[in-house]
Design an enzyme around this catalytic site. Structure first.
Site, PDB file in Angstrom:
ATOM      1  N   ASN A   9       1.762  14.652 -35.102  1.00 57.20           N
ATOM      2  CA  ASN A   9       2.197  13.167 -34.931  1.00 57.20           C
ATOM      3  C   ASN A   9       1.455  12.360 -36.174  1.00 57.20           C
ATOM      4  O   ASN A   9       0.461  11.974 -35.849  1.00 57.20           O
ATOM      5  CB  ASN A   9       2.116  12.809 -33.529  1.00 57.20           C
ATOM      6  CG  ASN A   9       2.331  11.424 -33.475  1.00 57.20           C
ATOM      7  OD1 ASN A   9       2.911  10.829 -34.520  1.00 57.20           O
ATOM      8  ND2 ASN A   9       2.033  10.769 -32.328  1.00 57.20           N
ATOM      9  N   TRP A  10       2.227  12.185 -37.285  1.00 56.60           N
ATOM     10  CA  TRP A  10       1.325  11.733 -38.204  1.00 56.60           C
ATOM     11  C   TRP A  10       1.378  10.123 -38.052  1.00 56.60           C
ATOM     12  O   TRP A  10       0.497   9.394 -38.749  1.00 56.60           O
ATOM     13  CB  TRP A  10       2.188  11.831 -39.406  1.00 56.60           C
ATOM     14  CG  TRP A  10       2.237  13.342 -39.908  1.00 56.60           C
ATOM     15  CD1 TRP A  10       1.501  14.355 -39.456  1.00 56.60           C
ATOM     16  CD2 TRP A  10       2.641  13.822 -41.424  1.00 56.60           C
ATOM     17  NE1 TRP A  10       1.700  15.313 -40.295  1.00 56.60           N
ATOM     18  CE2 TRP A  10       2.493  15.098 -41.443  1.00 56.60           C
ATOM     19  CE3 TRP A  10       3.569  13.132 -42.533  1.00 56.60           C
ATOM     20  CZ2 TRP A  10       2.806  15.840 -42.569  1.00 56.60           C
ATOM     21  CZ3 TRP A  10       3.885  13.898 -43.378  1.00 56.60           C
ATOM     22  CH2 TRP A  10       3.573  15.202 -43.632  1.00 56.60           C
ATOM     23  N   LYS A  11       2.075   9.480 -37.072  1.00 57.54           N
ATOM     24  CA  LYS A  11       2.177   8.064 -36.776  1.00 57.54           C
ATOM     25  C   LYS A  11       2.301   7.424 -38.067  1.00 57.54           C
ATOM     26  O   LYS A  11       3.120   7.960 -38.869  1.00 57.54           O
ATOM     27  CB  LYS A  11       0.847   7.627 -36.134  1.00 57.54           C
ATOM     28  CG  LYS A  11       0.547   8.523 -34.895  1.00 57.54           C
ATOM     29  CD  LYS A  11      -0.447   8.096 -34.093  1.00 57.54           C
ATOM     30  CE  LYS A  11      -0.890   8.982 -32.981  1.00 57.54           C
ATOM     31  NZ  LYS A  11      -2.046   8.634 -31.911  1.00 57.54           N
ATOM     32  N   GLU A  98       2.095   4.655 -27.487  1.00 56.76           N
ATOM     33  CA  GLU A  98       1.973   3.618 -28.496  1.00 56.76           C
ATOM     34  C   GLU A  98       3.235   2.769 -28.455  1.00 56.76           C
ATOM     35  O   GLU A  98       3.261   1.429 -28.544  1.00 56.76           O
ATOM     36  CB  GLU A  98       1.586   3.939 -29.777  1.00 56.76           C
ATOM     37  CG  GLU A  98       0.134   4.362 -29.744  1.00 56.76           C
ATOM     38  CD  GLU A  98      -0.318   5.619 -30.872  1.00 56.76           C
ATOM     39  OE1 GLU A  98       0.593   5.809 -31.959  1.00 56.76           O
ATOM     40  OE2 GLU A  98      -1.240   6.060 -30.847  1.00 56.76           O
ATOM     41  N   GLU A 168      -0.126  13.012 -22.569  1.00 59.42           N
ATOM     42  CA  GLU A 168      -0.918  12.577 -23.393  1.00 59.42           C
ATOM     43  C   GLU A 168      -2.022  11.432 -22.458  1.00 59.42           C
ATOM     44  O   GLU A 168      -1.147  10.467 -22.388  1.00 59.42           O
ATOM     45  CB  GLU A 168      -0.641  11.960 -24.704  1.00 59.42           C
ATOM     46  CG  GLU A 168       0.275  12.984 -25.449  1.00 59.42           C
ATOM     47  CD  GLU A 168       0.388  12.534 -26.878  1.00 59.42           C
ATOM     48  OE1 GLU A 168      -0.252  13.057 -27.960  1.00 59.42           O
ATOM     49  OE2 GLU A 168       1.004  11.313 -27.018  1.00 59.42           O
ATOM     50  N   SER A 214      -6.974  13.548 -28.721  1.00 51.56           N
ATOM     51  CA  SER A 214      -8.027  13.990 -29.516  1.00 51.56           C
ATOM     52  C   SER A 214      -8.088  15.712 -29.494  1.00 51.56           C
ATOM     53  O   SER A 214      -9.464  16.176 -29.355  1.00 51.56           O
ATOM     54  CB  SER A 214      -9.273  13.484 -28.919  1.00 51.56           C
ATOM     55  OG  SER A 214      -9.199  11.868 -29.180  1.00 51.56           O
ATOM     56  N   GLY A 235      -2.383  13.949 -33.241  1.00 49.46           N
ATOM     57  CA  GLY A 235      -2.466  12.823 -34.302  1.00 49.46           C
ATOM     58  C   GLY A 235      -3.311  13.068 -35.265  1.00 49.46           C
ATOM     59  O   GLY A 235      -2.858  13.638 -36.302  1.00 49.46           O
ATOM     60  N   GLY A 236      -4.561  12.397 -35.025  1.00 46.41           N
ATOM     61  CA  GLY A 236      -5.574  12.454 -36.166  1.00 46.41           C
ATOM     62  C   GLY A 236      -5.652  13.864 -36.965  1.00 46.41           C
ATOM     63  O   GLY A 236      -5.626  13.821 -38.332  1.00 46.41           O
TER      64      GLY A 236
HETATM   65  P1  PGA Z   1      -4.727  12.016 -31.370  1.00 43.42           P
HETATM   66  O1  PGA Z   1      -3.173  11.372 -31.132  1.00 43.42           O
HETATM   67  O2  PGA Z   1      -4.686  13.302 -31.556  1.00 43.42           O
HETATM   68  O3  PGA Z   1      -5.115  11.308 -32.660  1.00 43.42           O
HETATM   69  O4  PGA Z   1      -5.711  11.487 -30.165  1.00 43.42           O
HETATM   70  C1  PGA Z   1      -2.496  12.262 -30.179  1.00 43.42           C
HETATM   71  C2  PGA Z   1      -1.098  11.284 -30.248  1.00 43.42           C
HETATM   72  O5  PGA Z   1      -0.990  10.147 -30.044  1.00 43.42           O
HETATM   73  O6  PGA Z   1      -0.041  11.937 -30.269  1.00 43.42           O
END
Ligand code: PGA
Length: 251
Positions: A9-11, A98, A168, A214, A235-236
């Site tokens: 998930n690149w956001k 989010e 999540e 995370s 994400g990250g």
């Molecule tokens: P994160 O994000 O791996 O940076 O915690 C996960 C997500 O929001 O899908």
């Protein structure tokens, strides 16, 4: 048997050239590898068509990170499920925390999005998860049950069978705090039992439930080793091939 899936998930990260380079890099890195999971990348709307055209989409599925809760028309700035599908996406992330918190997406809106995604042949990756206060108050099971019931339980059995769920916990997203593998297993098993009560054990057993929050190269193996953890939403660590690849290879 349900699928294992590692989804990025690149956001709101990467310009189009940066995103294309990242997607192509991942495509290169996966070439010739035998994988024990499906790989998906959730990219910005602006990147969907170019990335879908630049990579082997039989190896890496492309996801949008959202879609509109209306089919088409006078909704300035919105992007429909049909548009996303026509750009080459096969998945769409729906109900990320989010989106729920910053854009006030509630069960009603999410239900519409899930229905439109399915009607347009997209696989929804439907996100649920509790906030820190809710976990500390021991309400996490109740919270995820309400999220699942509120947005998904009007689906037909056939449509339910097309879903992917991502658990999540909000307190683990982008914080560097991961749920332990035991915590993830405990709540994934609970979610699966809630799904089984509604759609039957077989349907629940066939639904991939991903963990997100995370997740990284260090903790991925222990998480995906748990019987009810069928992969991850990352994400990250999905923003670089070096960090994402070991998670893909954690199975
Ligand atoms: P994160 O994000 O791996 O940076 O915690 C996960 C997500 O929001 O899908």
């Amino acid at each position: 048997m349900r699928k294992n899936i590692i989804a990025g998930n690149w956001k709101m990260n990467t310009t189009l050239p940066e995103g294309l380079a990242l997607a192509k890099g991942l495509n290169e890195a996966l070439k010739g590898k035998t994988l024990k999971c499906d790989v998906v990348i959730g990219v910005p709307f602006t990147h969907l068509a170019s990335i879908a055209a630049a990579i082997d989409t039989d190896r890496i599925g492309v996801a949008a990170q959202n879609c509109a809760n209306n089919g088409k028309g006078a909704f300035t700035g919105e992007v429909s499920a049909a548009m996303v599908a026509s750009a080459g996406a096969t998945y769409v992330i729906i109900g990320h925390s989010e989106r729920r918190s910053y854009y006030h997406e509630n069960d009603e809106i999410l239900k519409e999005k899930v229905n439109l995604a399915l009607a347009n042949g997209l696989t929804p990756i439907f996100c649920i998860g509790e906030a820190l206060e809710e976990r500390e108050a021991g309400k996490h099971f109740e919270v995820v049950d309400l999220q699942v019931e509120g947005a998904l339980f009007d689906l037909s059995a056939g449509d339910f069978g097309k879903l992917v769920i991502a658990y999540e916990p909000v307190w683990a997203i982008g914080t560097g705090k991961t749920a332990t593998a035991e915590q993830a297993q405990e709540i994934h098993a609970h979610i699966r039992s809630t799904l089984a009560n509604k759609y039957g054990q077989t349907a629940a057993d066939n639904c991939p439930i991903l963990y997100g929050g995370s997740m990284n190269a260090e903790n991925a193996k222990a998480l995906v080793a748990k019987p009810d953890v069928d992969g991850g939403l990352i994400g990250g660590a999905s923003l670089s091939v070096e960090k994402f690849l070991p998670i893909v290879e954690a199975f």
